[in-house]
Design a protein around this motif. Structure first.
Motif, PDB file in Angstrom:
ATOM      1  N   VAL A  36     139.175 -11.169 -12.386  1.00 57.34           N
ATOM      2  CA  VAL A  36     139.704  -9.802 -12.427  1.00 57.34           C
ATOM      3  C   VAL A  36     140.247  -9.395 -11.063  1.00 57.34           C
ATOM      4  CG1 VAL A  36     138.059  -9.178 -14.228  1.00 57.34           C
ATOM      5  CG2 VAL A  36     137.522  -8.648 -11.831  1.00 57.34           C
ATOM      6  N   GLY A  37     140.967  -8.290 -11.082  1.00 55.34           N
ATOM      7  CA  GLY A  37     141.555  -7.787  -9.842  1.00 55.34           C
ATOM      8  C   GLY A  37     142.878  -7.117 -10.142  1.00 55.34           C
ATOM      9  N   LYS A  43     145.299 -13.571  -9.059  1.00 58.24           N
ATOM     10  CA  LYS A  43     144.777 -14.183 -10.289  1.00 58.24           C
ATOM     11  C   LYS A  43     145.709 -15.280 -10.810  1.00 58.24           C
ATOM     12  CE  LYS A  43     144.586 -10.439 -12.876  1.00 58.24           C
ATOM     13  NZ  LYS A  43     145.131  -9.340 -12.069  1.00 58.24           N
ATOM     14  N   THR A  44     146.984 -14.939 -10.861  1.00 58.77           N
ATOM     15  CA  THR A  44     147.934 -15.908 -11.412  1.00 58.77           C
ATOM     16  C   THR A  44     148.053 -17.135 -10.520  1.00 58.77           C
ATOM     17  OG1 THR A  44     149.128 -14.168 -12.545  1.00 58.77           O
ATOM     18  CG2 THR A  44     150.311 -16.207 -12.174  1.00 58.77           C
ATOM     19  N   THR A  45     148.007 -16.914  -9.206  1.00 58.05           N
ATOM     20  CA  THR A  45     148.036 -18.053  -8.277  1.00 58.05           C
ATOM     21  C   THR A  45     146.834 -18.955  -8.502  1.00 58.05           C
ATOM     22  OG1 THR A  45     149.182 -16.692  -6.656  1.00 58.05           O
ATOM     23  CG2 THR A  45     148.154 -18.711  -5.855  1.00 58.05           C
ATOM     24  N   PHE A  46     145.666 -18.321  -8.684  1.00 60.07           N
ATOM     25  CA  PHE A  46     144.431 -19.071  -8.947  1.00 60.07           C
ATOM     26  C   PHE A  46     144.634 -19.985 -10.161  1.00 60.07           C
ATOM     27  CE2 PHE A  46     140.213 -19.821 -10.531  1.00 60.07           C
ATOM     28  CZ  PHE A  46     139.380 -19.790  -9.415  1.00 60.07           C
ATOM     29  N   ILE A  47     145.208 -19.417 -11.213  1.00 64.01           N
ATOM     30  CA  ILE A  47     145.411 -20.184 -12.455  1.00 64.01           C
ATOM     31  C   ILE A  47     146.450 -21.289 -12.258  1.00 64.01           C
ATOM     32  CG2 ILE A  47     146.501 -19.940 -14.728  1.00 64.01           C
ATOM     33  CD1 ILE A  47     144.756 -17.432 -15.064  1.00 64.01           C
ATOM     34  N   ARG A  48     147.506 -20.953 -11.543  1.00 65.61           N
ATOM     35  CA  ARG A  48     148.547 -21.960 -11.295  1.00 65.61           C
ATOM     36  C   ARG A  48     148.011 -23.137 -10.486  1.00 65.61           C
ATOM     37  NH1 ARG A  48     153.877 -18.408  -9.794  1.00 65.61           N
ATOM     38  NH2 ARG A  48     154.564 -18.069 -11.936  1.00 65.61           N
ATOM     39  N   VAL A 192     135.832 -21.748 -20.238  1.00 60.21           N
ATOM     40  CA  VAL A 192     136.931 -20.804 -20.413  1.00 60.21           C
ATOM     41  C   VAL A 192     137.104 -19.961 -19.147  1.00 60.21           C
ATOM     42  CG1 VAL A 192     137.821 -18.856 -21.742  1.00 60.21           C
ATOM     43  CG2 VAL A 192     136.590 -20.698 -22.910  1.00 60.21           C
ATOM     44  N   ILE A 193     138.320 -19.907 -18.664  1.00 54.33           N
ATOM     45  CA  ILE A 193     138.641 -19.068 -17.511  1.00 54.33           C
ATOM     46  C   ILE A 193     139.730 -18.103 -17.942  1.00 54.33           C
ATOM     47  CG2 ILE A 193     139.533 -19.018 -15.156  1.00 54.33           C
ATOM     48  CD1 ILE A 193     138.438 -21.959 -14.969  1.00 54.33           C
ATOM     49  N   MET A 194     139.446 -16.816 -17.836  1.00 53.07           N
ATOM     50  CA  MET A 194     140.389 -15.841 -18.357  1.00 53.07           C
ATOM     51  C   MET A 194     140.703 -14.783 -17.314  1.00 53.07           C
ATOM     52  SD  MET A 194     139.949 -13.427 -21.710  1.00 53.07           S
ATOM     53  CE  MET A 194     140.621 -11.761 -21.719  1.00 53.07           C
ATOM     54  N   ALA A 195     141.973 -14.663 -16.972  1.00 55.84           N
ATOM     55  CA  ALA A 195     142.406 -13.612 -16.065  1.00 55.84           C
ATOM     56  C   ALA A 195     142.730 -12.380 -16.905  1.00 55.84           C
ATOM     57  CB  ALA A 195     143.641 -14.059 -15.292  1.00 55.84           C
ATOM     58  N   THR A 196     142.264 -11.225 -16.480  1.00 57.64           N
ATOM     59  CA  THR A 196     142.503 -10.034 -17.296  1.00 57.64           C
ATOM     60  C   THR A 196     142.464  -8.737 -16.490  1.00 57.64           C
ATOM     61  OG1 THR A 196     141.862  -8.874 -19.303  1.00 57.64           O
ATOM     62  CG2 THR A 196     140.076  -9.730 -17.944  1.00 57.64           C
ATOM     63  N   HIS A 197     143.109  -7.725 -17.067  1.00 59.57           N
ATOM     64  CA  HIS A 197     143.031  -6.360 -16.557  1.00 59.57           C
ATOM     65  C   HIS A 197     142.097  -5.505 -17.422  1.00 59.57           C
ATOM     66  CE1 HIS A 197     147.035  -6.770 -14.403  1.00 59.57           C
ATOM     67  NE2 HIS A 197     146.237  -6.208 -13.516  1.00 59.57           N
ATOM     68  N   ARG A 208     130.317 -14.051 -16.445  1.00 61.68           N
ATOM     69  CA  ARG A 208     130.536 -14.152 -15.016  1.00 61.68           C
ATOM     70  C   ARG A 208     131.878 -13.523 -14.662  1.00 61.68           C
ATOM     71  NH1 ARG A 208     130.998 -19.800 -11.650  1.00 61.68           N
ATOM     72  NH2 ARG A 208     131.405 -18.890  -9.592  1.00 61.68           N
ATOM     73  N   VAL A 209     131.911 -12.754 -13.577  1.00 63.20           N
ATOM     74  CA  VAL A 209     133.139 -12.095 -13.151  1.00 63.20           C
ATOM     75  C   VAL A 209     133.458 -12.476 -11.710  1.00 63.20           C
ATOM     76  CG1 VAL A 209     134.274  -9.893 -12.679  1.00 63.20           C
ATOM     77  CG2 VAL A 209     132.833 -10.144 -14.705  1.00 63.20           C
ATOM     78  N   ILE A 210     134.632 -13.043 -11.537  1.00 68.54           N
ATOM     79  CA  ILE A 210     135.108 -13.330 -10.185  1.00 68.54           C
ATOM     80  C   ILE A 210     136.199 -12.315  -9.882  1.00 68.54           C
ATOM     81  CG2 ILE A 210     136.358 -14.986  -8.744  1.00 68.54           C
ATOM     82  CD1 ILE A 210     134.973 -17.218 -10.354  1.00 68.54           C
ATOM     83  N   ALA A 211     135.982 -11.493  -8.862  1.00 63.02           N
ATOM     84  CA  ALA A 211     136.946 -10.435  -8.555  1.00 63.02           C
ATOM     85  C   ALA A 211     137.739 -10.803  -7.317  1.00 63.02           C
ATOM     86  CB  ALA A 211     136.220  -9.104  -8.347  1.00 63.02           C
ATOM     87  N   LEU A 212     139.043 -10.694  -7.444  1.00 64.23           N
ATOM     88  CA  LEU A 212     139.930 -10.972  -6.312  1.00 64.23           C
ATOM     89  C   LEU A 212     140.592  -9.669  -5.884  1.00 64.23           C
ATOM     90  CD1 LEU A 212     141.757 -14.178  -7.623  1.00 64.23           C
ATOM     91  CD2 LEU A 212     139.916 -14.105  -5.924  1.00 64.23           C
ATOM     92  N   GLN A 213     140.822  -9.545  -4.595  1.00 62.55           N
ATOM     93  CA  GLN A 213     141.569  -8.410  -4.096  1.00 62.55           C
ATOM     94  C   GLN A 213     142.344  -8.867  -2.872  1.00 62.55           C
ATOM     95  OE1 GLN A 213     139.122  -4.988  -3.595  1.00 62.55           O
ATOM     96  NE2 GLN A 213     140.852  -3.584  -3.575  1.00 62.55           N
ATOM     97  N   GLN A 214     143.635  -8.660  -2.925  1.00 63.71           N
ATOM     98  CA  GLN A 214     144.530  -9.094  -1.851  1.00 63.71           C
ATOM     99  C   GLN A 214     144.257 -10.536  -1.438  1.00 63.71           C
ATOM    100  OE1 GLN A 214     143.854  -5.913   0.948  1.00 63.71           O
ATOM    101  NE2 GLN A 214     145.775  -4.922   0.319  1.00 63.71           N
TER     102      GLN A 214
END
Lengths: 230, 297
Positions: A36-37, A43-48, A192-197, A208-214
């Motif tokens: 999340v973030g 998030k998208t970079t993480f997935i890429r 499963v790894i899911m990026a979401t708003h 489990r929640v991994i939060a990214l910011q900047q």
């Protein structure tokens, strides 16, 4: 050993946009992880990076113990056969039926034609679309289209399923159905790894929640809820 | 790049579908390849023929060696033997002054009149007609002969030879230039055609990349499509060139006796086959170039 390991991963897009900044995180086999973030958090970079659409500028990413930054170009397809990918916009081919869309994923990795039919049928059964196999994407609802896309992602039995905003185009009720489906897939052993708003989804599932910011990892909770503040 | 047999069918089917779907564009590409390759082939044959004509003219070029007027006949024979011994010289004929006078009088009138004009004395020197094996060595041979004792003057139409060489050289460069331009034109058209297909399939390609298809699996259908366009186009051109040139040989051969057309089946066949190979190369290269960008995911 964890299935996915990020060691001090930094991704800088030229000239100087730091999309991810020194991320270290481990994800075990069978986990369900929300990423999340806010927009632009990375998030998208993480997935890429996970399926090697991008390579880290610094740091190391291991999947199943293998460094994926060092993969040769011709090895990348074989990494991707272990990772199913689901997008916000489904990305189904409109001129093909649901069955053909799912079968396509097997055909292009040269699965023998005899195996394709039973495997596609099984995948469609898992996502509850057996009765829609002969329909075209435009004849389906948004939720059904996303189910078809999920069937395509899991038809090769990947160890990891990555979903980038899979409920972004769906109403709340349909989103909950999709989440139920992803949870089932997770129960059967797929990480499963899911990026979401969608904070309501994150809060209701207690995963489990991994939060990214900047680009920085600001939070990693075992049974987390949404929210950027500490 | 290894293709499994069961996938080969899939690749051919995909290539066939795109060719059919973009029928008119495919036709245009085939036509442009055919036209480019036809012109290329025609130019190749033109260059071969000019080369051939130049070579046959060059091999007819002789060196005329005029001896000093007062050279005794015995010394003239010596000079002839010396020239004969030179490397590269194939034939030397001594034309005595009496024979020379006869030849001249046959061209210009009575022997007596000529002799009368010069006071009864034969004014001509003995001279040698020299042929060399390789026309390009004619300069050296001529220079060597000129330095022999008893030789007055060496004449070998130097300007004609030089001009012929210059024309041939120039034609070769022009030919290479035109061939390059035409080849690039055909390549460009194939790239455009394949790119249309690639573009109409970009979502398919995108999904193929995500689900782990290998680059060659993605490339093959486009590769085959390009190869097909190139082969069909150049095949038409090759047929036209072969038939056209054969016709030219049989029809015009009789009418244009004074221009020696190159009648060499092996060379013609080789040229035609190179055209086909060139078309295939252009097609394959074109398709690989068009898809390159789309594989970067």
């Amino acid at each position: 050993m964890s299935l996915i390991q990020f060691y001090n991963v930094t991704k800088v897009y030229q000239p100087h946009i730091t999309a991810l900044d020194d991320i270290s995180v481990k994800i075990d086999k069978g986990e369900f992880v929300f990423l999340v973030g806010p927009s632009g958090a990375g998030k998208t970079t993480f997935i890429r990076l996970l399926f090697r659409e991008e390579v880290p500028t610094r740091g190391q990413i291991l999947i199943g113990g293998r460094s994926i930054a060092r993969l040769k170009r011709r090895e990348v397809p074989f990494l991707r056969r272990n990772i199913g990918i689901v997008f916000q916009d489904f990305r189904l081919l409109p001129e093909w039926t649901v069955f053909e869309n799912v079968a396509f994923a097997l055909r292009v990795i040269e699965v023998s034609p005899r195996e394709i039919k039973p495997r596609v049928e099984k995948a469609l059964e898992r996502v509850g679309l057996s009765n829609r196999a002969r329909m075209f994407p435009h004849q389906l609802s948004g939720g059904e289209q996303q189910r078809a896309a999920i069937a395509r992602a899991i038809v090769n039995n990947p160890r990891i399923l990555v979903a980038d905003e899979p409920t972004g185009n769906l109403d709340p009720a349909t989103s909950r159905e999709i989440m139920k489906l992803l949870e089932e897939i997770n129960y059967q052993g797929t990480t499963v790894i899911m990026a979401t708003h969608a904070w309501d989804i994150v809060n209701s599932m207690r995963k489990r929640v991994i939060a990214l910011q900047q680009g920085r990892l600001v939070r990693d909770d075992r049974e987390g809820a949404y929210g950027y503040e500490a | 790049m290894v293709m499994k047999l069961r996938t080969a069918g899939y690749f051919f089917k995909q290539a066939g579908i795109s060719l059919w779907r973009n029928f008119w564009m495919s036709l245009a590409a085939v036509a442009s390849v055919a036209i480019s390759m036809f012109l290329l082939g025609a130019f190749l044959l033109l260059v071969f023929n000019v080369n051939y004509i130049a070579a046959s003219l060059q091999s007819n070029v002789e060196i005329a060696v005029f001896l000093q007027v007062d050279t005794p006949r015995q010394a003239a024979y010596q000079v002839r033997d010396q020239v004969m011994a030179m490397p590269g010289v194939t034939e030397v004929t001594l034309v005595p002054k009496e024979v020379g006078l006869k030849q001249l009088s046959q061209q210009f009138g009575g022997e007596e009149e000529l002799l009368g004009a010069t006071g009864g004395v034969n004014p001509l020197p003995d001279y040698l007609r020299v042929r060399v094996a390789d026309p390009e060595t004619i300069h050296e041979v001529a220079r060597a002969i000129a330095s022999l004792p008893g030789v007055e003057k060496v004449n070998y139409g130097q300007e004609v030879v030089d001009r012929l060489f210059a024309v041939v050289r120039w034609l070769r460069w022009l030919g290479a230039g035109i061939i390059l331009v035409l080849g690039l034109g055909a390549l460009f058209l194939i790239i455009i055609t394949i790119r249309l297909t690639v573009y109409s399939r970009r979502r398919e390609i995108n999904i193929m990349k995500y689900v782990g298809a290998t680059d060659w699996f993605i490339r093959w259908p486009f590769f085959l499509e390009g190869l097909f366009l190139g082969l069909v186009g150049s095949g038409c051109a090759a047929l036209a060139i072969y038939a056209g040139y054969s016709l030219l040989l049989t029809r015009a051969g009789a009418a244009l006796v004074f221009i020696p057309l190159l009648n060499d089946r092996v060379l013609l066949l080789n040229s035609v086959l190179s055209l086909v190979a060139g078309g295939a190369l252009v097609g394959a290269l074109g398709s690989l170039l068009s898809i390159r960008r789309f594989l970067k995911v």
